[in-house]
Design an enzyme around this catalytic site. Sequence first.
Site: not given
Length: 403
Positions: A330, A358
């Site tokens: 969201c 990463y």
Amino acid sequence: MNLDASHLLGYAEKYGTPLYIYDGNAILGQIHKLKSWFPIPEFRVHFAMKALTNRNVLKLVNSTGCGFDTVSIEEMQIALSSGVDPADVNFTPSGAEREEYLFAIEHGIGLHVDNLDMLEFIAKNKPGAEVILRFNPAIRAGGHHQLQVGDEDSKFGLNVRETEVIADYVRRLDVKVVGVHIHVGSDISTVEKYFEAFEFLLQKAHEFRKDLRYINFGGGYKVAYKPGDHETDMHELGRMVTERFIRFQETHHQPMQLIMEPGKFLVGQAGVFLTQATTVKHFRKRSIAYVNSGFNHLIRPMYYGAYHRIENLSRPGAEKDQYHIVGYLCETDTFSSNQEVAEIHPGDILAFYNAGAYCYMMASNYNSRVRPAEILVKDGKDYLIRRRETLQDMLATEVDAGI
Ligand code: LLP
């Protein structure tokens, strides 16, 4: 990455999505290539394990004789628990706590020092300690500006303008400088910048040559993120650095090791991240495809503007369209807004390439989403190396204060 679409779809079926997959043979292939490009007997590779710390991967890397570069007490502990010889581990943090250095001292881990406070602390706590000085080379290079850490004002390394002050400290304190180190940044594509940095490093090696045994050139080599992408010419870099290192050694009559600390170069391209499309919306100007992930699992596009090639594995021959590919958070969490991908329908499996370095490591629980599982594929066999997180895992550290 040598895993084809049908294998990847099989893993999605077997383990579910979102899922990180690492190709062990591809990792071994990178190590092999690197060693062949630097044909120096004293050449050592220390994997910058912050890129991917799963101990199954560490064991695989260590089985080829590579050591590890660590940046926290936890990484040191993870490295040691993978069975590596502490002598093959370096500690190269930035602004770490004193307790972390005490741990490194106690376990015989290589001490990289990037500030004078810590040099004094080490000398006091372990008189005669062997240290490796990390210098800031005052060279700006690397991909995204956040990945350029070698310029003069960056927080990393001892200030090059203070070499005299540093030399003074070394004379005054009971420490032995056994190595010099630099790391200029990440995604550095030009060999020229590396060569400039290497000359700087040799200059420091010369200035601190008395007890010197290690010359550590850091990491940062750029790999291709898409077909035809620019990458560091490692072959050329190897040729130039090897020739220069041998000449340096000859003039100094001192046995020295050349160490490199690649992260991305070893594991970046060996990883792929699989997600599943949840829905697709078609607007007048663009189509938006949503997947069951977000920057909670793969933050590089949002954080560095990084490019991860996306492929719809479920519809190999389908016509391609330009999609805006987003996550389920969201919050704005765009993975890509400019890639042509085969027509996407809910339920399709999308692969994000170059996801070995990463990616899992920077994952979080934002929106209270659990982190994905990780699998390792080696010689055609797949192994679960981290199970999917659960709600219980996530809540385990929370304390009910009885309020
Ligand atoms: N040595 C030192 C001291 C480092 O700080 C790093 C990475 C490396 C070696 C390995 O660099 P590599 O070969 O992986 O480029 N999260 C960023 C990358 C940050 C790199 C931090 N230091 C990314 O996702 O692009």
